[in-house]
Motif scaffolding. Sequence first.
Motif, PDB file in Angstrom:
ATOM      1  N   THR A  51       0.783  -1.309   0.021  1.00 25.26           N
ATOM      2  CA  THR A  51       0.071  -0.169   0.085  1.00 25.26           C
ATOM      3  C   THR A  51       1.050   1.292   0.104  1.00 25.26           C
ATOM      4  OG1 THR A  51      -1.917  -1.023   0.956  1.00 25.26           O
ATOM      5  CG2 THR A  51      -1.655   1.273   1.267  1.00 25.26           C
ATOM      6  N   SER A  71      -7.772  -1.399  -1.037  1.00 22.85           N
ATOM      7  CA  SER A  71      -6.676  -1.796  -0.138  1.00 22.85           C
ATOM      8  C   SER A  71      -7.202  -2.948   0.715  1.00 22.85           C
ATOM      9  CB  SER A  71      -6.037  -0.588   0.793  1.00 22.85           C
ATOM     10  OG  SER A  71      -5.573   0.215   0.050  1.00 22.85           O
ATOM     11  N   THR A  81      -2.420  -3.294  -2.036  1.00 22.88           N
ATOM     12  CA  THR A  81      -3.402  -2.361  -2.642  1.00 22.88           C
ATOM     13  C   THR A  81      -3.341  -2.704  -4.239  1.00 22.88           C
ATOM     14  OG1 THR A  81      -3.223  -0.411  -0.931  1.00 22.88           O
ATOM     15  CG2 THR A  81      -3.880  -0.085  -3.269  1.00 22.88           C
TER      16      THR A  81
END
Length: 421
Positions: A51, A71, A81
């Motif tokens: 992420t 995510s 993500t």
Amino acid sequence: MSRTDTPQRIRGTQDLFGEDARRHAKVVETFERVRRLYGFQPVEIPIFEATAVFARSIGETTDVVSKEMYSFEDKGGDSVTLRPEFTAGLARAYLGNGWQQYAPLKLATHGPVFRYERPQKGRYRQFHQIDAEVIGAAEPAADVELLVMADQLLRELGVSDGVTLQLNTLGDSATRDAWRQALVAHFEAHRGDLSEDSVARLDKNPLRILDSKDPRDRPIADAAPGIDEHMSSEAGAFFAAVTKGLDAAGVAWTRNARLVRGLDYYRHTAFEFVTDRLGAQGTVLGGGRYDGLIETLGGPHTPAVGWAAGIERLAMLIEEPIAQGLGIAVIAEDRQLETSALAFVTALRRAGVNSELFASGNPKKRYDKAMRSNPAHTISLSHREGVNGVAQRSLRPQDLDLEKVRSIVDPLIFALPQSAA
RNA sequence: GCGACCGUAGCUCAGUUGGUUAGAGCGCCGGUUUGUGGUACCGGAGGUCGCGGGUUCAAGACCCGUCGGUCGCCCCA
């Protein structure tokens, strides 16, 4: 329909079939061809990343990151993500794999990207983009090359007629900061007359007031100070070099001084190819120079510029691609001849001739079914009054090498038993 | 996150101011006809009208909720 528990498609995803799939493929094929013409190298990167790759490059606090990214935690507890764009992942790959040694690096890729949004015309949660980037090039020539390539792509797709290139510069960071301050001062002075949305934007993202759709905002936005009044001479020269290059290449453009980017890492050139034929989603291809991005991922200062385009939006604009017609229809008009017909169709396919077998369902209806598939040529095996026969008919002889077809089929006809098996 | 409109066979759609066992075309399956022929005809499968409540003697039609779709707002890397 939902009486059964057949799982449903996830909101905002698509199953592309038939014409939709052909349109999609046409866009990708055209992009691949143009990409080669301009010497952009193919690259494939993961469709999901840590992420942090996106959060850090885009900005942790923006709406984009907090609300619109797909995510989730994987089984190891790490936050991952689904890529909302290509640029950040490419920048991560560039740094992590030592691709600096190839700089300036021209890259092209395409594939699915994901944004958690409410679907509407031309917007999906999983959609597809084509993407081109030049990493490690500070010269305006890189911007020009990307724009000329984009222009050629749109021409080759046949969509350039309704599409205009809108071009702007966001200047260097000094220019941008000075302009931003002037804008905030201007909008603050008219705070009471702005729409509620724009009052909120004033704190979060004042540049966005410039392209507000609310009629209450338009007079104020139109009267806002332009960036040119704050442009440093270096930034002005850069933009002039870009426009001069476009003129030399014969690429039409219009200045849109209100065109902005939401994110802070953009510098200098910003552009969008825009149409009015897609409802609320006018942007067909967009991009800009993002000299600040790679530093946010912990790399050295690295100038870069790129663009991306939504395949779905392009696919909606292009002429309907013609479906590839069937080459040869091989028809077994008798159940006893089904295996012989299979031998025919197999031989043709092994020789590289596109063909299809019609040997199921009511034997008397197979011919009609075959004709509905619009074949260039038919080979029909039938059994009448105790005798096997092969009938051929050419409907589009120009679409086939009939000489070759004969050389494949004649021996099989010769070998066919005369009477019922 | 907000708003508007829409949900009837696999597909495209009818279904009259609420009123018997919900229809058509296409497609699919079987059969007859034709027999170098995309024909015509007969028959069949397939729907608890998105789902759940409510109003009513009676709901596919009306009301509420919910799910899904479409378009727009927000946002747009």
